[in-house]
Design an enzyme around this catalytic site. Structure first.
Site, PDB file in Angstrom:
ATOM      1  N   GLU A  13       9.472  -4.247  -0.618  1.00 21.10           N
ATOM      2  CA  GLU A  13       8.273  -5.068  -0.781  1.00 21.10           C
ATOM      3  C   GLU A  13       8.573  -6.427  -1.406  1.00 21.10           C
ATOM      4  O   GLU A  13       7.675  -7.105  -1.905  1.00 21.10           O
ATOM      5  CB  GLU A  13       7.250  -4.314  -1.631  1.00 21.10           C
ATOM      6  N   SER A 178       3.374   0.123   0.039  1.00 18.67           N
ATOM      7  CA  SER A 178       3.117  -0.673   1.252  1.00 18.67           C
ATOM      8  C   SER A 178       3.383   0.102   2.540  1.00 18.67           C
ATOM      9  O   SER A 178       3.766  -0.489   3.554  1.00 18.67           O
ATOM     10  CB  SER A 178       3.951  -1.964   1.244  1.00 18.67           C
ATOM     11  N   TYR A 245       0.001  -6.921   6.312  1.00 21.15           N
ATOM     12  CA  TYR A 245       0.492  -8.271   6.007  1.00 21.15           C
ATOM     13  C   TYR A 245       0.524  -9.220   7.206  1.00 21.15           C
ATOM     14  O   TYR A 245       1.035 -10.323   7.078  1.00 21.15           O
ATOM     15  CB  TYR A 245       1.886  -8.170   5.378  1.00 21.15           C
ATOM     16  N   ARG A 284      -5.100  -0.372  -8.545  1.00 20.15           N
ATOM     17  CA  ARG A 284      -5.877  -0.207  -7.317  1.00 20.15           C
ATOM     18  C   ARG A 284      -5.712   1.226  -6.850  1.00 20.15           C
ATOM     19  O   ARG A 284      -4.587   1.718  -6.724  1.00 20.15           O
ATOM     20  CB  ARG A 284      -5.397  -1.170  -6.223  1.00 20.15           C
ATOM     21  N   ASP A 286      -6.455   4.148  -3.998  1.00 16.25           N
ATOM     22  CA  ASP A 286      -6.704   4.276  -2.565  1.00 16.25           C
ATOM     23  C   ASP A 286      -7.301   5.638  -2.225  1.00 16.25           C
ATOM     24  O   ASP A 286      -6.889   6.668  -2.768  1.00 16.25           O
ATOM     25  CB  ASP A 286      -5.402   4.091  -1.787  1.00 16.25           C
ATOM     26  N   GLU A 299      -3.506   7.660  -3.838  1.00 13.26           N
ATOM     27  CA  GLU A 299      -2.534   7.178  -4.820  1.00 13.26           C
ATOM     28  C   GLU A 299      -3.132   6.063  -5.660  1.00 13.26           C
ATOM     29  O   GLU A 299      -4.183   5.509  -5.325  1.00 13.26           O
ATOM     30  CB  GLU A 299      -1.263   6.677  -4.125  1.00 13.26           C
ATOM     31  N   ASN A 301      -2.001   2.368  -7.371  1.00 11.24           N
ATOM     32  CA  ASN A 301      -1.026   1.278  -7.343  1.00 11.24           C
ATOM     33  C   ASN A 301      -1.131   0.502  -8.652  1.00 11.24           C
ATOM     34  O   ASN A 301      -2.171  -0.112  -8.930  1.00 11.24           O
ATOM     35  CB  ASN A 301      -1.309   0.338  -6.168  1.00 11.24           C
ATOM     36  N   GLY A 305      -0.856  -5.522  -4.376  1.00 13.22           N
ATOM     37  CA  GLY A 305      -0.667  -6.831  -3.766  1.00 13.22           C
ATOM     38  C   GLY A 305      -1.528  -7.884  -4.441  1.00 13.22           C
ATOM     39  O   GLY A 305      -2.675  -7.614  -4.820  1.00 13.22           O
TER      40      GLY A 305
END
Length: 334
Positions: A13, A178, A245, A284, A286, A299, A301, A305
Site C-alpha cells: 500500500e 486494501s 484507487y 474506519r 467496514d 475489519e 482500519n 486511506g
C-alpha cells in the site's frame, strides 16, 4: 507545532500511503503547522520534498518494494530530526506501517504519533484476532476458517472448509489491507486453491470467510463519534484494489441510504468494534449489510486511506468537517 508526516513505507500500500501523506501535509501547512515529510522506506534519506512528489495510488509497487529493506525503517526513526518533532502524523499503511511495528519504533524513540497505539494496531491488522474479539463482545461477523501454510496442499481439508462455508467464500491474507491478495470464489474448488495460493504470497496465514450478499458499508469513528455511513458501490465485480484507487470504477453514497432504524445500529457496532480493539483517535470500520439489514463487521482500519477523496474524509465532509479540520482533530485527539 512541528509535525512530521510519515508516509510511504514498504507495504504493497506504499503508493496509497504517499498520496494520503501528500494531501495531509498540504492541509496541515494551510493550518500553519510546520510540516516535514518523511518516507521511512528511504532510511536515513527519509526526509523528502513532498511538494514535488508525484504518485498515483492506483499503481501497485511490487517491484519497487523488493529494493527496500525493513532495516530502513529503524534508520529513519533514528534520525536526529525526530528530537525536534512535536507529533508524527502517521499515514503508513499495511505491514510494518499499520500493524504496530512503526508505532513501537516511535514509542521507543519517545515520539508522539497519531492514531492507535501498538497493541490496538497489531490486533486490528490481524484479521483472525479481530474476529475473535468481535465475537467475544457480540459483534456479528461472517463465519470463517483459517488456512495455514501446512494446510495448502491438503485437498481434503480445503474441500471441508469450502463445504462448511457453503461454497461462496472470500479469501484474504490475514494481515494485509486494501484488498491486497483478496479473492472471491463461488463453488469452484480449483479457483479456491488458486486464491489460497495468491493470498499466501502476502501472509503465512489465510482467512476464509463466508460471502455475505448485500451492501458494502463503512463507518469512520472520530474520537467517540461515528460519522455518517458511506455506502460503497463498485461499478462491476467487487471492491478490490483497482476499484478502490481507480477513478470512476466505484460510486459512493454518503450518508448511505439505509433504513433509519439501521443507521444507529451500524454506527454503534462501529463504535463497539473500535473500542473492543482499543483503538484511539480515529479508525474506519467496514461492514457488509445483508438482505435482512443485519450488519456483519469485516475489519477495523486503524490508518485508513487519507487522500482528500478517501472514505474517512468523505464521511467527515458529510458531517461538515473539512479535510484540514479533520487533520487537526486527529492530532488533538492523539
Amino acid at each position: 507545532m512541528k509535525i512530521a508526516v510519515l508516509a510511504g513505507g514498504i507495504s504493497p500500500e506504499r503508493n496509497v500511503s504517499l498520496a494520503g501523506g501528500k494531501a495531509a501535509a498540504e492541509a496541515l501547512r494551510q493550518l500553519d503547522y510546520e510540516v516535514l515529510f518523511l518516507d521511512p522506506a528511504l532510511g536515513n534519506k527519509a526526509l523528502i520534498d513532498d511538494k514535488s512528489l508525484e504518485v498515483s495510488a492506483s499503481n501497485f509497487p511490487d517491484e519497487e518494494l523488493a529494493t527496500f529493506p525493513s532495516k530502513n525503517l529503524i534508520d529513519c526513526i533514528q534520525l536526529p530530526i525526530f528530537d525536534s518533532i512535536d507529533c508524527v502524523f502517521l499515514l503508513t499503511h499495511g505491514k510494518y506501517g499499520e500493524d504496530g511495528v512503526m508505532q513501537s519504533l516511535l514509542q521507543a524513540r519517545g515520539v508522539r504519533y497519531t492514531g492507535s497505539k501498538v497493541l490496538a494496531s497489531a490486533l486490528a491488522m490481524d484479521k483472525l484476532a479481530s474476529k475473535l474479539i468481535f465475537s467475544s463482545v457480540g459483534i456479528t461477523t461472517p463465519q470463517w476458517a483459517v488456512v495455514r501454510m501446512a494446510d495448502i496442499d491438503d485437498a481434503e481439508h480445503l474441500e471441508g472448509i469450502l463445504a462448511d462455508l457453503r461454497g461462496h467464500v472470500v479469501i484474504k491474507p490475514n494481515d494485509q489491507g486494501s484488498t491486497v491478495g483478496m479473492s472471491i470464489v463461488e463453488d469452484d474448488f480449483e479457483a479456491f486453491q488458486q486464491a489460497i495460493a495468491l493470498a499466501t504470497k502476502y501472509s503465512d496465514t489465510v482467512l476464509v470467510e463466508e460471502y455475505i450478499p448485500g451492501r458494502e458499508l463503512t463507518v469512520a469513528v472520530l474520537g467517540n463519534e461515528a460519522l455518517p455511513i458511506v455506502e460503497i458501490i463498485p461499478e462491476d465485480g467487487f471492491y478490490d484494489y483497482a476499484h478502490k484507487y481507480t477513478k470512476g470504477m466505484t460510486q459512493y453514497s454518503c450518508p448511505a441510504d439505509i433504513y433509519s432504524d439501521s443507521v444507529e445500529f451500524v454506527k454503534e457496532a462501529a463504535r463497539t468494534a473500535h473500542r473492543a480493539l482499543g483503538c484511539a483517535a480515529y479508525s474506519r470500520v467496514d461492514f457488509r449489510l445483508d438482505e435482512e439489514n443485519v450488519p456483519y463487521c469485516l475489519e477495523v482500519n486503524t490508518i485508513p486511506g487519507f487522500t482528500t477523496t478517501s472514505l474517512v474524509p468523505m464521511a467527515a465532509a458529510a458531517a461538515n468537517i473539512d479535510f484540514g479540520e479533520l487533520c487537526k482533530r486527529i492530532i488533538d485527539l492523539s
